[in-house]
Design a protein around this motif. Structure first.
Motif, PDB file in Angstrom:
ATOM      1  N   LYS A 224       0.823  -1.212   0.000  1.00 47.50           N
ATOM      2  CA  LYS A 224       0.000   0.000   0.000  1.00 47.50           C
ATOM      3  C   LYS A 224       0.857   1.263   0.000  1.00 47.50           C
ATOM      4  O   LYS A 224       0.476   2.295  -0.575  1.00 47.50           O
ATOM      5  CB  LYS A 224      -0.954  -0.030   1.186  1.00 47.50           C
ATOM      6  N   ALA A 225       2.040   1.156   0.614  1.00 43.61           N
ATOM      7  CA  ALA A 225       2.975   2.293   0.564  1.00 43.61           C
ATOM      8  C   ALA A 225       3.491   2.492  -0.861  1.00 43.61           C
ATOM      9  O   ALA A 225       3.596   3.627  -1.345  1.00 43.61           O
ATOM     10  CB  ALA A 225       4.133   2.063   1.530  1.00 43.61           C
ATOM     11  N   LEU A 226       3.802   1.393  -1.544  1.00 41.97           N
ATOM     12  CA  LEU A 226       4.260   1.480  -2.927  1.00 41.97           C
ATOM     13  C   LEU A 226       3.151   1.991  -3.839  1.00 41.97           C
ATOM     14  O   LEU A 226       3.417   2.713  -4.808  1.00 41.97           O
ATOM     15  CB  LEU A 226       4.738   0.106  -3.410  1.00 41.97           C
ATOM     16  N   ALA A 227       1.916   1.630  -3.519  1.00 43.85           N
ATOM     17  CA  ALA A 227       0.780   2.037  -4.357  1.00 43.85           C
ATOM     18  C   ALA A 227       0.606   3.550  -4.399  1.00 43.85           C
ATOM     19  O   ALA A 227      -0.013   4.079  -5.331  1.00 43.85           O
ATOM     20  CB  ALA A 227      -0.499   1.369  -3.857  1.00 43.85           C
ATOM     21  N   LYS A 228       1.157   4.264  -3.431  1.00 43.38           N
ATOM     22  CA  LYS A 228       1.089   5.728  -3.450  1.00 43.38           C
ATOM     23  C   LYS A 228       1.858   6.298  -4.646  1.00 43.38           C
ATOM     24  O   LYS A 228       1.627   7.443  -5.050  1.00 43.38           O
ATOM     25  CB  LYS A 228       1.647   6.303  -2.146  1.00 43.38           C
ATOM     26  N   SER A 229       2.781   5.482  -5.189  1.00 44.58           N
ATOM     27  CA  SER A 229       3.555   5.917  -6.352  1.00 44.58           C
ATOM     28  C   SER A 229       3.011   5.349  -7.657  1.00 44.58           C
ATOM     29  O   SER A 229       3.701   5.332  -8.680  1.00 44.58           O
ATOM     30  CB  SER A 229       5.026   5.502  -6.184  1.00 44.58           C
ATOM     31  N   LEU A 230       1.754   4.867  -7.615  1.00 43.28           N
ATOM     32  CA  LEU A 230       1.080   4.417  -8.829  1.00 43.28           C
ATOM     33  C   LEU A 230       0.160   5.508  -9.361  1.00 43.28           C
ATOM     34  O   LEU A 230      -0.456   6.245  -8.591  1.00 43.28           O
ATOM     35  CB  LEU A 230       0.201   3.189  -8.532  1.00 43.28           C
ATOM     36  N   TYR A 231       0.058   5.581 -10.680  1.00 41.35           N
ATOM     37  CA  TYR A 231      -1.010   6.375 -11.270  1.00 41.35           C
ATOM     38  C   TYR A 231      -2.344   5.693 -10.951  1.00 41.35           C
ATOM     39  O   TYR A 231      -2.392   4.507 -10.631  1.00 41.35           O
ATOM     40  CB  TYR A 231      -0.848   6.450 -12.790  1.00 41.35           C
ATOM     41  N   GLU A 232      -3.434   6.448 -11.055  1.00 42.86           N
ATOM     42  CA  GLU A 232      -4.760   5.865 -10.863  1.00 42.86           C
ATOM     43  C   GLU A 232      -4.951   4.714 -11.854  1.00 42.86           C
ATOM     44  O   GLU A 232      -4.583   4.835 -13.026  1.00 42.86           O
ATOM     45  CB  GLU A 232      -5.845   6.928 -11.082  1.00 42.86           C
ATOM     46  N   ASN A 233      -5.471   3.600 -11.363  1.00 45.54           N
ATOM     47  CA  ASN A 233      -5.648   2.359 -12.133  1.00 45.54           C
ATOM     48  C   ASN A 233      -4.325   1.649 -12.432  1.00 45.54           C
ATOM     49  O   ASN A 233      -4.295   0.685 -13.198  1.00 45.54           O
ATOM     50  CB  ASN A 233      -6.411   2.594 -13.445  1.00 45.54           C
ATOM     51  N   GLY A 234      -3.243   2.125 -11.821  1.00 43.28           N
ATOM     52  CA  GLY A 234      -1.977   1.427 -11.954  1.00 43.28           C
ATOM     53  C   GLY A 234      -2.009   0.083 -11.232  1.00 43.28           C
ATOM     54  O   GLY A 234      -2.844  -0.153 -10.353  1.00 43.28           O
ATOM     55  N   GLU A 235      -1.089  -0.799 -11.591  1.00 43.57           N
ATOM     56  CA  GLU A 235      -1.103  -2.157 -11.044  1.00 43.57           C
ATOM     57  C   GLU A 235       0.265  -2.579 -10.516  1.00 43.57           C
ATOM     58  O   GLU A 235       1.300  -2.191 -11.073  1.00 43.57           O
ATOM     59  CB  GLU A 235      -1.557  -3.155 -12.111  1.00 43.57           C
ATOM     60  N   ILE A 236       0.221  -3.386  -9.457  1.00 45.97           N
ATOM     61  CA  ILE A 236       1.437  -4.005  -8.919  1.00 45.97           C
ATOM     62  C   ILE A 236       1.285  -5.519  -9.011  1.00 45.97           C
ATOM     63  O   ILE A 236       0.378  -6.095  -8.392  1.00 45.97           O
ATOM     64  CB  ILE A 236       1.691  -3.614  -7.455  1.00 45.97           C
ATOM     65  N   TYR A 237       2.136  -6.158  -9.789  1.00 48.74           N
ATOM     66  CA  TYR A 237       2.205  -7.619  -9.828  1.00 48.74           C
ATOM     67  C   TYR A 237       3.103  -8.012  -8.655  1.00 48.74           C
ATOM     68  O   TYR A 237       4.312  -8.049  -8.769  1.00 48.74           O
ATOM     69  CB  TYR A 237       2.766  -8.080 -11.173  1.00 48.74           C
ATOM     70  N   PHE A 238       2.457  -8.275  -7.517  1.00 50.74           N
ATOM     71  CA  PHE A 238       3.210  -8.253  -6.264  1.00 50.74           C
ATOM     72  C   PHE A 238       3.668  -9.609  -5.750  1.00 50.74           C
ATOM     73  O   PHE A 238       4.493  -9.670  -4.841  1.00 50.74           O
ATOM     74  CB  PHE A 238       2.402  -7.531  -5.176  1.00 50.74           C
ATOM     75  N   ALA A 239       3.152 -10.704  -6.302  1.00 43.56           N
ATOM     76  CA  ALA A 239       3.568 -12.020  -5.788  1.00 43.56           C
ATOM     77  C   ALA A 239       3.477 -13.070  -6.879  1.00 43.56           C
ATOM     78  O   ALA A 239       2.393 -13.327  -7.412  1.00 43.56           O
ATOM     79  CB  ALA A 239       2.707 -12.433  -4.601  1.00 43.56           C
ATOM     80  N   TYR A 240       4.618 -13.638  -7.226  1.00 47.60           N
ATOM     81  CA  TYR A 240       4.644 -14.778  -8.150  1.00 47.60           C
ATOM     82  C   TYR A 240       4.811 -16.032  -7.305  1.00 47.60           C
ATOM     83  O   TYR A 240       5.792 -16.181  -6.572  1.00 47.60           O
ATOM     84  CB  TYR A 240       5.803 -14.638  -9.144  1.00 47.60           C
ATOM     85  N   ILE A 241       3.842 -16.935  -7.385  1.00 49.83           N
ATOM     86  CA  ILE A 241       3.832 -18.150  -6.564  1.00 49.83           C
ATOM     87  C   ILE A 241       4.022 -19.363  -7.467  1.00 49.83           C
ATOM     88  O   ILE A 241       3.268 -19.569  -8.426  1.00 49.83           O
ATOM     89  CB  ILE A 241       2.501 -18.294  -5.783  1.00 49.83           C
ATOM     90  N   TYR A 242       5.049 -20.149  -7.154  1.00 50.70           N
ATOM     91  CA  TYR A 242       5.322 -21.357  -7.934  1.00 50.70           C
ATOM     92  C   TYR A 242       4.413 -22.480  -7.455  1.00 50.70           C
ATOM     93  O   TYR A 242       4.289 -22.726  -6.273  1.00 50.70           O
ATOM     94  CB  TYR A 242       6.789 -21.759  -7.777  1.00 50.70           C
ATOM     95  N   GLY A 243       3.790 -23.193  -8.388  1.00 51.87           N
ATOM     96  CA  GLY A 243       2.839 -24.280  -8.245  1.00 51.87           C
ATOM     97  C   GLY A 243       2.498 -24.814  -6.864  1.00 51.87           C
ATOM     98  O   GLY A 243       3.163 -24.568  -5.888  1.00 51.87           O
TER      99      GLY A 243
END
Length: 283
Positions: A224-243
């Motif tokens: 949520k702290a990082l999201a402050k540096s997103l444009y509106e409707n910006g996205e964070i691909y925040f977790a890649y989980i292996y199988g």
């Protein structure tokens, strides 16, 4: 930070890892994610991504990003990325694949090939790699065998399927894109300090599997702290989980009740089953 002496100790296996990740640490050559399986079109976007081996950077550029800034706690990631960038720009497709061990692992970091394009490296990267070749007595495979390079993921077929740039036409397109690119902006930082360093807005962020090594609750606060540096409707691909089923996936699945979060299934390179997952936050 004495990069050369610490890297030399790492080469000889003389370092004692106090933490999971260090400022000078074993580096990856290629992604162990199926980036091709989930990275969307990024046409004209301003992107922030984990540095690692540079594959998020190179694929994002091919997917249309106009600018990609990088961060990583491991400074050696920067030298891997700069080496690959120069390789893309100044080697042909087959020579690039030979140098990075994709045709024959024993030819990896071939010294004669290195000499063909090392003059195009920036001063800091050139100093680092020339020092490493010197202590390795110009034996490229010895560099690969050392603790400088991760051997966790070096299956050529999987690497080539995971990265868009291994289609030869895309390799040539990336070569042109990089030739028109100025120096890459690189934040040398732990991800937990990253929100305090950012001074601009991004359309998308890619955090790879960093969440694996973070406390769940604190990581969502960081998100949520990082999201402050997103444009509106910006996205964070925040977790890649292996199988498979994991505690992390179970925790993130609970977030899906909020419209800000979604999960995408990603095909595994090994068997093409949809058993990898990527979690996305949308502002």
């Amino acid at each position: 930070m004495d990069i050369l002496s610490t890297s030399e100790k790492l080469y000889y296996g003389q370092t004692s890892h106090k933490n999971r990740f260090e400022s000078i640490d074993t580096a990856y050559l290629f992604t162990n994610e199926n980036i091709n399986g989930y990275m969307p079109s990024l046409e004209g976007q301003n992107v922030l991504a984990v540095g690692s081996c540079g594959d998020h950077y190179f694929n994002a550029r091919l997917n249309g990003a106009s600018k990609v800034d990088l961060f990583d706690i491991n400074y050696l990631s920067k030298f891997i990325i700069c080496l690959k960038k120069a390789g893309f720009e100044h080697l042909d497709y087959d020579t690039f694949c030979i140098f990075f061990g994709l045709y024959n692992i024993y030819n990896i970091f071939d010294y004669d090939i290195f000499n063909k394009f090392s003059k195009y490296l920036d001063d800091e990267t050139s100093t680092y790699w020339k020092h490493i070749y010197e202590i390795a007595k110009n034996r490229g495979y010895s560099i690969y065998e050392s603790e400088l390079i991760s051997k966790f993921h070096h299956q050529a077929e999987e690497i080539m399927k995971s990265n868009r740039y291994f289609a030869e036409s895309e390799f040539l397109r990336l070569k042109k894109l990089l030739s028109e690119t100025s120096e890459i902006k690189f934040f040398h930082t732990d991800i937990n300090d990253l929100p305090y360093l950012i001074r601009e807005k991004y359309d998308s962020m890619f955090l790879s599997n960093i969440s694996t090594y973070q406390n769940n609750t604190r990581f969502i606060k960081l998100l949520k702290a990082l999201a402050k540096s997103l444009y509106e409707n910006g996205e964070i691909y925040f977790a890649y989980i292996y199988g498979g089923i994991s505690e992390k996936a179970s925790f993130y699945d609970k977030l899906l009740c909020s419209s800000h979060y979604r999960k995408e299934l990603v095909p595994s390179i090994q068997n093409n089953d949809l058993n990898h997952k990527v979690y996305v936050y949308k502002k």
